[in-house]
Design an enzyme around this catalytic site. Structure first.
Site, PDB file in Angstrom:
ATOM      1  N   GLU A  78       0.864  -1.194   0.000  1.00  0.00           N
ATOM      2  CA  GLU A  78       0.000   0.000   0.000  1.00  0.00           C
ATOM      3  C   GLU A  78       0.890   1.229   0.000  1.00  0.00           C
ATOM      4  O   GLU A  78       1.728   1.386   0.893  1.00  0.00           O
ATOM      5  CB  GLU A  78      -0.886  -0.014   1.253  1.00  0.00           C
ATOM      6  CG  GLU A  78      -1.802   1.197   1.392  1.00  0.00           C
ATOM      7  CD  GLU A  78      -2.637   1.155   2.681  1.00  0.00           C
ATOM      8  OE1 GLU A  78      -3.675   0.480   2.693  1.00  0.00           O
ATOM      9  OE2 GLU A  78      -2.219   1.770   3.684  1.00  0.00           O
ATOM     10  N   ASN A  82       0.092  11.576   0.411  1.00  0.00           N
ATOM     11  CA  ASN A  82      -0.523  12.758   1.002  1.00  0.00           C
ATOM     12  C   ASN A  82      -0.459  13.855  -0.046  1.00  0.00           C
ATOM     13  O   ASN A  82       0.640  14.282  -0.449  1.00  0.00           O
ATOM     14  CB  ASN A  82       0.209  13.143   2.296  1.00  0.00           C
ATOM     15  CG  ASN A  82      -0.047  12.133   3.401  1.00  0.00           C
ATOM     16  OD1 ASN A  82      -1.184  11.844   3.744  1.00  0.00           O
ATOM     17  ND2 ASN A  82       1.029  11.561   3.938  1.00  0.00           N
ATOM     18  N   ARG A 103      14.951   5.465  12.964  1.00  0.00           N
ATOM     19  CA  ARG A 103      15.273   4.060  12.735  1.00  0.00           C
ATOM     20  C   ARG A 103      14.178   3.164  13.317  1.00  0.00           C
ATOM     21  O   ARG A 103      13.678   3.413  14.411  1.00  0.00           O
ATOM     22  CB  ARG A 103      16.604   3.712  13.396  1.00  0.00           C
ATOM     23  CG  ARG A 103      17.171   2.356  12.999  1.00  0.00           C
ATOM     24  CD  ARG A 103      18.420   2.038  13.808  1.00  0.00           C
ATOM     25  NE  ARG A 103      19.420   3.083  13.740  1.00  0.00           N
ATOM     26  CZ  ARG A 103      20.456   3.086  12.892  1.00  0.00           C
ATOM     27  NH1 ARG A 103      20.617   2.087  12.061  1.00  0.00           N
ATOM     28  NH2 ARG A 103      21.322   4.071  12.904  1.00  0.00           N
ATOM     29  N   HIS A 107      13.013  -2.729   5.707  1.00  0.00           N
ATOM     30  CA  HIS A 107      12.889  -2.902   4.257  1.00  0.00           C
ATOM     31  C   HIS A 107      11.715  -3.806   3.925  1.00  0.00           C
ATOM     32  O   HIS A 107      11.141  -4.436   4.811  1.00  0.00           O
ATOM     33  CB  HIS A 107      14.181  -3.503   3.681  1.00  0.00           C
ATOM     34  CG  HIS A 107      14.535  -4.849   4.244  1.00  0.00           C
ATOM     35  ND1 HIS A 107      15.480  -5.030   5.238  1.00  0.00           N
ATOM     36  CD2 HIS A 107      14.062  -6.100   3.984  1.00  0.00           C
ATOM     37  CE1 HIS A 107      15.585  -6.314   5.535  1.00  0.00           C
ATOM     38  NE2 HIS A 107      14.721  -6.997   4.801  1.00  0.00           N
ATOM     39  N   MET A 138      27.185 -11.247   2.289  1.00  0.00           N
ATOM     40  CA  MET A 138      26.127 -12.073   1.717  1.00  0.00           C
ATOM     41  C   MET A 138      26.045 -11.834   0.211  1.00  0.00           C
ATOM     42  O   MET A 138      25.456 -10.856  -0.247  1.00  0.00           O
ATOM     43  CB  MET A 138      24.806 -11.763   2.416  1.00  0.00           C
ATOM     44  CG  MET A 138      24.902 -12.021   3.926  1.00  0.00           C
ATOM     45  SD  MET A 138      23.364 -11.688   4.784  1.00  0.00           S
ATOM     46  CE  MET A 138      22.406 -13.122   4.271  1.00  0.00           C
ATOM     47  N   GLU A 153      14.928  -5.563  -0.520  1.00  0.00           N
ATOM     48  CA  GLU A 153      15.853  -6.691  -0.611  1.00  0.00           C
ATOM     49  C   GLU A 153      15.434  -7.588  -1.778  1.00  0.00           C
ATOM     50  O   GLU A 153      14.245  -7.852  -1.966  1.00  0.00           O
ATOM     51  CB  GLU A 153      15.823  -7.491   0.702  1.00  0.00           C
ATOM     52  CG  GLU A 153      16.804  -8.644   0.733  1.00  0.00           C
ATOM     53  CD  GLU A 153      16.788  -9.392   2.066  1.00  0.00           C
ATOM     54  OE1 GLU A 153      16.077  -8.970   2.996  1.00  0.00           O
ATOM     55  OE2 GLU A 153      17.497 -10.414   2.152  1.00  0.00           O
TER      56      GLU A 153
END
Lengths: 165, 165
Positions: A78, A82, A103, A107, A138, A153
């Site tokens: 969604e 605004n 914070r 993600h 990774m 990601e």
């Protein structure tokens, strides 16, 4: 965990909402870059909600079925617009949740069969990366950035025992 | 939107990640209050990732199948615990994204068959509400708050034409 009768009505993690500055730019990104489908829109006086998702019906679902089925399925994004932010010179942009202050949220993630091919395509489309496959420890996941700098990601859809992603 | 061969590998909006202060408290909330299942965990030196989702296999999937299938499905919630926050007196808590500074992320949503029954159960469990069914204009949706104050929308799983949710 035991699911009693009082809780058996729960069924799906339906959607995730993020605010966006300019829906034209964001809708183009999520449709053209991530290949999600626009499935619904709700317009209110001061804001509009846009809904996107991947089609898992192989094209069988009608537009109405997708709209009405929006709250009964998983994997819906969604986007809240605004009204006015897209042309407001005072608007500072939204926080992507990955630095202080603000914070918290990290993600969203999209999985696919071939992360390398996906990243090559993102590069050809000029998409900004937060982490390329070659960065960090990774090597099988990447992070791209959407138009508001939210992190997405990109993760392999198939895992085998011991995979650390 | 046309999905070309280069994009056909994309398939699912896999997960949403939020940071949590104390995984014991958050796992209990998402399992006991929202009835999600813990399906996987990845431990790193300074942080641990916990994964939750609703089981759509009617109990048929094994724990291993749920773990290995984690990146190939939709509706997964990833909780990131940065080690130490749960006992750090200096830790100020995370932003839920709904106020400045830090505004951006809004909420996640869970849909169910009977929102009224769900909300009555939340009340009996002492869950904090951001918006009760009786508050505001939209009488068919509610927002509860998780242990870190992230908002979770509770929405009816069934929509009919004209429903504004």
């Amino acid at each position: 965990m035991v699911q009693g009768t009082a809780t058996s009505g729960f069924k799906v993690f339906n959607h995730t909402m993020i605010r966006v500055k300019d829906p034209k730019v964001s809708l183009k990104f999520y449709q053209d870059v991530l290949c999600m489908e626009f499935i619904d829109k709700l317009e209110f006086e001061s804001f509009t909600l846009y809904y996107l998702a991947f089609d898992h019906s192989n094209g069988a679902d009608t537009a109405e079925a997708k709209s009405l089925g929006r709250t009964g399925r998983e994997g819906v994004l969604e986007l809240t617009h605004n009204h006015g932010t897209e042309s407001d010179p005072e608007f500072k942009g939204y926080s992507n949740g990955n630095s202080d202050p603000g914070r918290g949220f990290g993600h969203i993630a999209v999985s696919c069969d071939d992360v390398e091919a996906a990243c090559a395509r993102f590069t050809s489309l000029g998409v900004n990366f937060q982490k390329k496959l070659t960065n960090g420890k990774m090597k099988n996941i990447a992070f791209i950035k959407d138009p508001d700098d939210y992190w997405i990601e990109i993760v392999p859809g198939h895992r085998k025992a011991g995979d650390m992603f």
